[in-house]
Scaffold this motif. Structure first.
Motif, PDB file in Angstrom:
ATOM      1  N   UNK A 152      49.527  59.390  41.072  1.00  0.00           N
ATOM      2  CA  UNK A 152      48.148  58.986  41.290  1.00  0.00           C
ATOM      3  C   UNK A 152      47.556  57.625  41.032  1.00  0.00           C
ATOM      4  N   UNK A 153      48.074  57.169  40.121  1.00  0.00           N
ATOM      5  CA  UNK A 153      47.474  55.562  39.794  1.00  0.00           C
ATOM      6  C   UNK A 153      48.598  54.623  40.163  1.00  0.00           C
ATOM      7  N   UNK A 154      49.790  54.690  39.837  1.00  0.00           N
ATOM      8  CA  UNK A 154      50.704  53.588  39.918  1.00  0.00           C
ATOM      9  C   UNK A 154      51.704  53.573  41.023  1.00  0.00           C
ATOM     10  N   UNK A 155      51.656  54.610  41.856  1.00  0.00           N
ATOM     11  CA  UNK A 155      52.514  54.348  43.003  1.00  0.00           C
ATOM     12  C   UNK A 155      52.017  54.291  44.514  1.00  0.00           C
ATOM     13  N   UNK A 156      50.478  53.878  44.384  1.00  0.00           N
ATOM     14  CA  UNK A 156      49.717  53.642  45.475  1.00  0.00           C
ATOM     15  C   UNK A 156      49.358  52.263  45.568  1.00  0.00           C
ATOM     16  N   UNK A 157      48.159  51.982  45.970  1.00  0.00           N
ATOM     17  CA  UNK A 157      47.760  50.725  46.513  1.00  0.00           C
ATOM     18  C   UNK A 157      47.934  49.716  45.024  1.00  0.00           C
ATOM     19  N   UNK A 158      48.485  48.692  45.226  1.00  0.00           N
ATOM     20  CA  UNK A 158      49.015  47.855  43.833  1.00  0.00           C
ATOM     21  C   UNK A 158      47.625  47.054  43.618  1.00  0.00           C
ATOM     22  N   UNK A 159      46.592  47.167  44.407  1.00  0.00           N
ATOM     23  CA  UNK A 159      45.351  46.433  43.939  1.00  0.00           C
ATOM     24  C   UNK A 159      44.685  47.312  42.869  1.00  0.00           C
ATOM     25  N   UNK A 160      44.786  48.670  42.840  1.00  0.00           N
ATOM     26  CA  UNK A 160      44.324  49.609  41.757  1.00  0.00           C
ATOM     27  C   UNK A 160      44.541  48.981  40.215  1.00  0.00           C
ATOM     28  N   UNK A 161      45.812  49.122  39.849  1.00  0.00           N
ATOM     29  CA  UNK A 161      45.837  48.419  38.474  1.00  0.00           C
ATOM     30  C   UNK A 161      45.322  46.997  38.103  1.00  0.00           C
ATOM     31  N   UNK A 162      45.487  46.104  39.313  1.00  0.00           N
ATOM     32  CA  UNK A 162      44.877  44.713  39.155  1.00  0.00           C
ATOM     33  C   UNK A 162      43.506  44.698  38.791  1.00  0.00           C
ATOM     34  N   UNK A 163      42.848  45.540  39.832  1.00  0.00           N
ATOM     35  CA  UNK A 163      41.516  45.823  39.848  1.00  0.00           C
ATOM     36  C   UNK A 163      41.038  46.341  38.220  1.00  0.00           C
ATOM     37  N   UNK A 164      41.535  47.165  37.815  1.00  0.00           N
ATOM     38  CA  UNK A 164      41.349  47.908  36.419  1.00  0.00           C
ATOM     39  C   UNK A 164      41.493  46.938  35.207  1.00  0.00           C
ATOM     40  N   UNK A 165      42.373  46.103  35.694  1.00  0.00           N
ATOM     41  CA  UNK A 165      42.441  45.192  34.493  1.00  0.00           C
ATOM     42  C   UNK A 165      41.409  43.869  34.562  1.00  0.00           C
ATOM     43  N   UNK A 166      40.980  43.632  35.858  1.00  0.00           N
ATOM     44  CA  UNK A 166      39.953  42.480  36.090  1.00  0.00           C
ATOM     45  C   UNK A 166      38.645  43.193  35.439  1.00  0.00           C
TER      46      UNK A 166
END
Length: 216
Positions: free
Chosen positions: A49-63
């Motif tokens: 759901x979170x880590x195999x999709x758009x790589x922008x998702x984890x980057x955005x969460x951190x930012x």
């Protein structure tokens, strides 16, 4: 009249960390009982759901978590080590997870003692504040538990000896979150109404005040 609410919480979620102290302060200021209900992080229960999709998702969460912490004046740094063992380049989740099961089970054991929210607040401060490296070693977690009025050795023994029952309770927490109409954390559920995110705390307070929330 004491109002009651459930706080669905993940020990890997930076947003859960940013909410914990503020909900704890609310429960101490008002005639309010908030029960911490630990759930497995998405990386454990549904990594696709979170880590195999758009790589922008984890980057955005951190930012976003970093700037939210800065705005709130809460110290923040991504944990060292991460509570989830994961290859950040490939986003692969390791089969061996020595940290997150320990955290979630001891968190649920703290809830059994009526001190889950205090435990979550103190422990996530150690994990996310950046004050220490290697939060999983030494006395860091033991001292955090002590600040919450708990004995960490006792919690760990229970986490090891009663793991199956604790895991079943954590699964029940997830089912209750689903039934309340949400999937993410932190989510406060008050009278079957979910309030998702560390930015909905004031909205939750407003709703509770409509229902008679009073200061202690």
């Amino acid at each position: 009249m004491t109002l009651t609410a459930d706080l669905f919480f993940s020990f890997r979620s930076p947003y859960s960390y940013l909410a914990a102290a503020r909900y704890r302060a609310m429960a101490e200021e008002y005639d309010l009982d908030i029960t911490l209900r630990t759930v497995w992080p998405i990386a454990i229960r549904d990594p696709d759901l979170l880590f195999s999709g758009n790589p922008n998702v984890p980057r955005y969460i951190l930012m976003d978590s970093m700037r939210s912490a800065q705005q709130l004046g809460i110290p923040f740094r991504w944990p060292r080590p991460d509570p989830i063992v994961q290859n950040l380049a490939t986003r692969e989740i390791a089969k061996d997870q020595p940290h997150i099961y320990r955290l979630c089970r001891t968190g649920q054991a703290a809830t059994r003692r009526g001190k889950g929210l205090a435990f979550a607040d103190e422990v996530t401060r150690v994990i996310f504040s950046g004050a220490v490296d290697d939060w999983h070693e030494g006395d860091h977690l033991s001292e955090a538990a002590s600040r919450a009025g708990l004995n960490f050795a006792e919690l760990e023994a229970e986490a090891q000896n009663d793991a199956e029952a604790l895991d079943a309770q954590i699964a029940e927490n997830q089912a209750a979150l689903d039934a309340a109409g949400h999937w993410g954390v932190p989510t406060l559920v008050f009278e079957n109404e979910p309030f998702f995110g560390q930015d909905r705390i004031e909205t939750a307070r407003w709703r509770m005040e409509q229902k008679g929330l009073l200061k202690r």
